[in-house]
Design a protein around this motif. Sequence first.
Motif, mmCIF file in Angstrom:
data_model
loop_
_atom_site.group_PDB
_atom_site.id
_atom_site.type_symbol
_atom_site.label_atom_id
_atom_site.label_comp_id
_atom_site.label_asym_id
_atom_site.label_seq_id
_atom_site.Cartn_x
_atom_site.Cartn_y
_atom_site.Cartn_z
ATOM 1 N N THR A 71 18.356 31.948 -17.442
ATOM 2 C CA THR A 71 17.514 31.933 -16.246
ATOM 3 C C THR A 71 18.352 31.814 -14.972
ATOM 4 O OG1 THR A 71 17.265 29.528 -16.447
ATOM 5 C CG2 THR A 71 15.564 30.892 -17.464
ATOM 6 N N GLY A 72 19.686 31.792 -15.155
ATOM 7 C CA GLY A 72 20.561 31.627 -13.994
ATOM 8 C C GLY A 72 20.498 32.779 -13.018
ATOM 9 N N LEU A 119 17.834 34.266 -12.100
ATOM 10 C CA LEU A 119 16.588 34.211 -11.351
ATOM 11 C C LEU A 119 16.794 33.546 -10.002
ATOM 12 C CD1 LEU A 119 14.117 33.081 -14.160
ATOM 13 C CD2 LEU A 119 14.491 35.399 -13.312
ATOM 14 N N LEU A 160 16.019 30.935 -6.920
ATOM 15 C CA LEU A 160 15.777 29.493 -6.955
ATOM 16 C C LEU A 160 14.289 29.196 -7.071
ATOM 17 C CD1 LEU A 160 16.989 26.654 -6.732
ATOM 18 C CD2 LEU A 160 16.754 26.834 -4.231
ATOM 19 N N TRP A 182 11.926 30.990 -8.625
ATOM 20 C CA TRP A 182 11.452 31.185 -9.990
ATOM 21 C C TRP A 182 11.960 30.092 -10.915
ATOM 22 C CZ3 TRP A 182 7.302 33.187 -11.248
ATOM 23 C CH2 TRP A 182 6.820 34.377 -10.688
ATOM 24 N N ARG A 183 13.197 29.656 -10.722
ATOM 25 C CA ARG A 183 13.718 28.569 -11.561
ATOM 26 C C ARG A 183 12.924 27.278 -11.327
ATOM 27 N NH1 ARG A 183 20.032 28.608 -10.583
ATOM 28 N NH2 ARG A 183 19.469 29.929 -8.818
ATOM 29 N N ILE A 193 9.575 27.582 -13.100
ATOM 30 C CA ILE A 193 9.653 27.435 -14.560
ATOM 31 C C ILE A 193 9.938 25.996 -14.961
ATOM 32 C CG2 ILE A 193 11.029 28.044 -16.597
ATOM 33 C CD1 ILE A 193 11.377 30.846 -15.320
ATOM 34 N N TRP A 194 10.925 25.360 -14.308
ATOM 35 C CA TRP A 194 11.397 24.050 -14.776
ATOM 36 C C TRP A 194 10.721 22.867 -14.090
ATOM 37 C CZ3 TRP A 194 13.131 24.772 -19.208
ATOM 38 C CH2 TRP A 194 13.936 25.865 -19.523
ATOM 39 N N THR A 204 6.047 35.286 -14.514
ATOM 40 C CA THR A 204 7.476 34.997 -14.625
ATOM 41 C C THR A 204 8.234 36.203 -15.171
ATOM 42 O OG1 THR A 204 7.022 33.988 -16.778
ATOM 43 C CG2 THR A 204 7.312 32.504 -14.910
#
Length: 291
Positions: free
Chosen positions: A63-64, A66, A68, A70-71, A74-75, A178
């Motif tokens: 996911t790196g 993606l 910031l 989107w990260r 997700i997280w 996503t």
Amino acid sequence: MHHIHLFTLRHFSVAAALVAVVLWSSAPLLAEHALDLAPLPLAALTLLAGALATLPLTRREPTGHLSLGWRAAIWIGLPLLTTGAVSSYFIGMRLAPASDAALITYTWPVLFILLSQWLTFGKVRFASVLGAMIAFAGAAVLMVPEAASGQSGSLAGYGFAALAAVCWALYSWLCQATPVALSPLMPRILLTSSVITAAAALPFAQGSFTLPDHDTLLAGLAIGLGPFGIAMVAWDKALRFGKASVIGSLAYGVPVLAAAFLVLAGMSVLDWRLPIAGALVVGGCLQASRR
């Protein structure tokens, strides 16, 4: 060959959605067997069990690359929405009749359709607005008599059920939007949600903690393994490979099935308002998803 592949994917997405629907429908019945555990600890337990159930699906999904945003979605966003949805769902079922709370929670498909249309096209179709009005009228059939009688506990339960509906709608939209598959990330998302929920439960523990009894523990684990484990992955697959309008419409059967399970198990009384409200919610959601 391309058409055959698309045909197979669409059938797979429908089958995956049906698995999720049946498992979600069992959640209120299982939750009735876990009444000895407070809603937040129960939510933390089920989310932990869900993380363990989806562990075999784990693989490295980078996911790196993606952005910031989107990260963070997700997280941070998905775990918070999962925490809000599951916790509010359990609280709603404790404060209001379980079948009523489940019905209000499952107005979320129509919210999902409205949100998808607004964010995709910048507008919402009249058919969808009409469907939403019909679905919410079904929820009002349950809520208005409680408001008139001044039963604040049930009203608060309905409010938490509505909050769960909003969280599920936002969660489903993020799952669909996503740019990476979420199934390999689901164990970490659910584990993060479990930790957040457990932390939220600490201020209410008042320094005491007792292990749940055998039946309560089994019920909590079953909810995590099925409705909030396997079902979450199946729903992600369904949204990933199917059409949002078709997949979303299958979720309309959840409150009807959930209420049927509760009534058949003798844990809920078939009040005259419930089938009317169920028909309005399902009919409104079908109207909202019409092309």
